[in-house]
Design a protein around this motif. Structure first.
Motif, PDB file in Angstrom:
ATOM      1  N   LYS A  79      -0.535 -10.649 -11.083  1.00 60.17           N
ATOM      2  CA  LYS A  79      -0.878  -9.652 -11.420  1.00 60.17           C
ATOM      3  C   LYS A  79      -0.354  -8.880 -11.002  1.00 60.17           C
ATOM      4  O   LYS A  79       0.471  -9.659  -9.489  1.00 60.17           O
ATOM      5  CB  LYS A  79      -2.615  -8.701 -11.049  1.00 60.17           C
ATOM      6  CG  LYS A  79      -3.647 -10.189 -11.698  1.00 60.17           C
ATOM      7  CD  LYS A  79      -5.002  -9.381 -11.397  1.00 60.17           C
ATOM      8  CE  LYS A  79      -6.025 -10.313 -12.559  1.00 60.17           C
ATOM      9  NZ  LYS A  79      -7.098  -8.909 -12.292  1.00 60.17           N
ATOM     10  N   VAL A  80       0.349  -8.228 -11.248  1.00 54.83           N
ATOM     11  CA  VAL A  80       2.412  -6.947 -11.208  1.00 54.83           C
ATOM     12  C   VAL A  80       1.449  -5.968 -11.485  1.00 54.83           C
ATOM     13  O   VAL A  80       0.716  -5.565 -12.601  1.00 54.83           O
ATOM     14  CB  VAL A  80       3.453  -6.737 -11.905  1.00 54.83           C
ATOM     15  CG1 VAL A  80       4.185  -6.725 -11.185  1.00 54.83           C
ATOM     16  CG2 VAL A  80       3.010  -8.301 -11.806  1.00 54.83           C
ATOM     17  N   TYR A  81       0.948  -4.783  -9.912  1.00 54.76           N
ATOM     18  CA  TYR A  81       0.657  -3.761  -9.990  1.00 54.76           C
ATOM     19  C   TYR A  81       2.739  -2.575  -9.697  1.00 54.76           C
ATOM     20  O   TYR A  81       2.720  -3.219  -8.603  1.00 54.76           O
ATOM     21  CB  TYR A  81      -0.451  -2.990  -8.836  1.00 54.76           C
ATOM     22  CG  TYR A  81      -1.685  -4.014  -9.772  1.00 54.76           C
ATOM     23  CD1 TYR A  81      -2.051  -3.625  -9.514  1.00 54.76           C
ATOM     24  CD2 TYR A  81      -1.648  -5.730  -8.960  1.00 54.76           C
ATOM     25  CE1 TYR A  81      -3.743  -3.814 -10.497  1.00 54.76           C
ATOM     26  CE2 TYR A  81      -3.129  -6.124  -9.218  1.00 54.76           C
ATOM     27  CZ  TYR A  81      -3.732  -4.789  -9.625  1.00 54.76           C
ATOM     28  OH  TYR A  81      -5.468  -5.532  -9.953  1.00 54.76           O
ATOM     29  N   LYS A  82       2.168  -1.237 -10.600  1.00 58.40           N
ATOM     30  CA  LYS A  82       3.566  -0.688 -10.401  1.00 58.40           C
ATOM     31  C   LYS A  82       3.086   0.253 -10.119  1.00 58.40           C
ATOM     32  O   LYS A  82       1.887   1.386 -10.870  1.00 58.40           O
ATOM     33  CB  LYS A  82       4.657  -0.593 -11.057  1.00 58.40           C
ATOM     34  CG  LYS A  82       5.494  -0.486 -11.462  1.00 58.40           C
ATOM     35  CD  LYS A  82       6.140   0.047 -12.649  1.00 58.40           C
ATOM     36  CE  LYS A  82       7.247   1.271 -12.276  1.00 58.40           C
ATOM     37  NZ  LYS A  82       8.469   1.133 -12.669  1.00 58.40           N
ATOM     38  N   ASN A  83       2.868   0.894  -8.443  1.00 62.14           N
ATOM     39  CA  ASN A  83       2.802   2.311  -8.250  1.00 62.14           C
ATOM     40  C   ASN A  83       3.434   3.408  -8.760  1.00 62.14           C
ATOM     41  O   ASN A  83       4.554   3.410  -8.550  1.00 62.14           O
ATOM     42  CB  ASN A  83       3.228   2.471  -6.599  1.00 62.14           C
ATOM     43  CG  ASN A  83       2.089   4.008  -6.554  1.00 62.14           C
ATOM     44  OD1 ASN A  83       1.840   5.246  -6.941  1.00 62.14           O
ATOM     45  ND2 ASN A  83       1.922   3.442  -4.753  1.00 62.14           N
ATOM     46  N   ASN A  86       6.025   6.022  -6.543  1.00 65.74           N
ATOM     47  CA  ASN A  86       6.998   5.594  -5.640  1.00 65.74           C
ATOM     48  C   ASN A  86       7.845   4.250  -6.005  1.00 65.74           C
ATOM     49  O   ASN A  86       8.436   4.012  -5.625  1.00 65.74           O
ATOM     50  CB  ASN A  86       6.140   5.383  -4.122  1.00 65.74           C
ATOM     51  CG  ASN A  86       5.352   4.616  -3.609  1.00 65.74           C
ATOM     52  OD1 ASN A  86       5.052   3.950  -4.899  1.00 65.74           O
ATOM     53  ND2 ASN A  86       4.502   4.416  -2.538  1.00 65.74           N
ATOM     54  N   GLY A  87       6.959   4.025  -6.765  1.00 67.30           N
ATOM     55  CA  GLY A  87       7.259   3.315  -7.910  1.00 67.30           C
ATOM     56  C   GLY A  87       7.713   1.198  -6.844  1.00 67.30           C
ATOM     57  O   GLY A  87       8.150   0.674  -7.586  1.00 67.30           O
ATOM     58  N   GLU A  88       6.888   1.280  -6.019  1.00 67.36           N
ATOM     59  CA  GLU A  88       6.624   0.274  -5.432  1.00 67.36           C
ATOM     60  C   GLU A  88       5.748  -0.686  -6.265  1.00 67.36           C
ATOM     61  O   GLU A  88       4.879  -0.805  -7.081  1.00 67.36           O
ATOM     62  CB  GLU A  88       5.971   0.442  -4.145  1.00 67.36           C
ATOM     63  CG  GLU A  88       5.902  -0.576  -2.939  1.00 67.36           C
ATOM     64  CD  GLU A  88       5.025  -0.241  -2.039  1.00 67.36           C
ATOM     65  OE1 GLU A  88       4.578  -1.147  -0.939  1.00 67.36           O
ATOM     66  OE2 GLU A  88       4.220   0.970  -1.811  1.00 67.36           O
ATOM     67  N   VAL A  99      -1.642  -4.242   0.710  1.00 67.59           N
ATOM     68  CA  VAL A  99      -1.399  -3.076  -0.139  1.00 67.59           C
ATOM     69  C   VAL A  99      -1.559  -2.360  -0.894  1.00 67.59           C
ATOM     70  O   VAL A  99      -1.493  -1.384  -1.658  1.00 67.59           O
ATOM     71  CB  VAL A  99       0.658  -3.452  -0.364  1.00 67.59           C
ATOM     72  CG1 VAL A  99       0.771  -2.250  -0.854  1.00 67.59           C
ATOM     73  CG2 VAL A  99       1.255  -3.704   0.572  1.00 67.59           C
ATOM     74  N   LEU A 100      -2.259  -3.745  -1.790  1.00 65.34           N
ATOM     75  CA  LEU A 100      -3.124  -3.072  -2.816  1.00 65.34           C
ATOM     76  C   LEU A 100      -4.658  -2.604  -2.688  1.00 65.34           C
ATOM     77  O   LEU A 100      -5.258  -1.679  -3.475  1.00 65.34           O
ATOM     78  CB  LEU A 100      -3.270  -4.549  -3.893  1.00 65.34           C
ATOM     79  CG  LEU A 100      -4.150  -4.306  -5.190  1.00 65.34           C
ATOM     80  CD1 LEU A 100      -3.140  -3.962  -5.991  1.00 65.34           C
ATOM     81  CD2 LEU A 100      -4.798  -5.884  -5.766  1.00 65.34           C
TER      82      LEU A 100
END
Length: 118
Positions: A79-83, A86-88, A99-100
């Motif tokens: 699974k890919v999460y994009k904040n 801040n684009g992290e 981090v998640l």
């Protein structure tokens, strides 16, 4: 319930169980089964075979079913999460990512789940 009542109930239950045991021990079918079991155990000991060996000889299909391959777990998808703040980007197969977890603590789980990329 008093201790005396418990004693009397236990005494009655014991008498009933002793009566059942006496009836069973005089049953010819039980005697035949015990004799069969004793002879079978003696025969197994004579030939050095265990119960699973005897079962494998008498019913090979049951051994095949018992030794079936264990079910394999489905591999977890990445699974890919994009904040968006801040684009992290975080890639994880589970929810135990440091981090998640920090993002979920800071922004809330519902918000972070919305950051999941398709």
């Amino acid at each position: 319930m008093s201790l005396l009542n418990q004693y009397r109930e236990t005494e009655l239950a014991l008498a009933e169980l002793q009566d059942r045991l006496k009836k069973l021990s005089s049953d010819d079918r039980l005697k035949a089964e015990i004799e069969f079991q004793n002879k079978l155990r003696a025969l197994m000991a004579e030939y050095g075979k265990s119960l699973p060996n005897v079962i494998a000889i008498l019913d090979p299909q049951s051994v095949k079913n018992a030794v079936a391959e264990p079910a394999k777990r489905r591999e977890r998808q990445v699974k890919v999460y994009k904040n968006p703040n801040n684009g992290e980007v975080v890639e994880t197969k589970g929810g135990n990512n440091k981090v998640l977890k920090a993002w979920k603590a800071e922004h809330g789980a519902a918000v972070v789940d919305g950051w999941l990329q398709a």
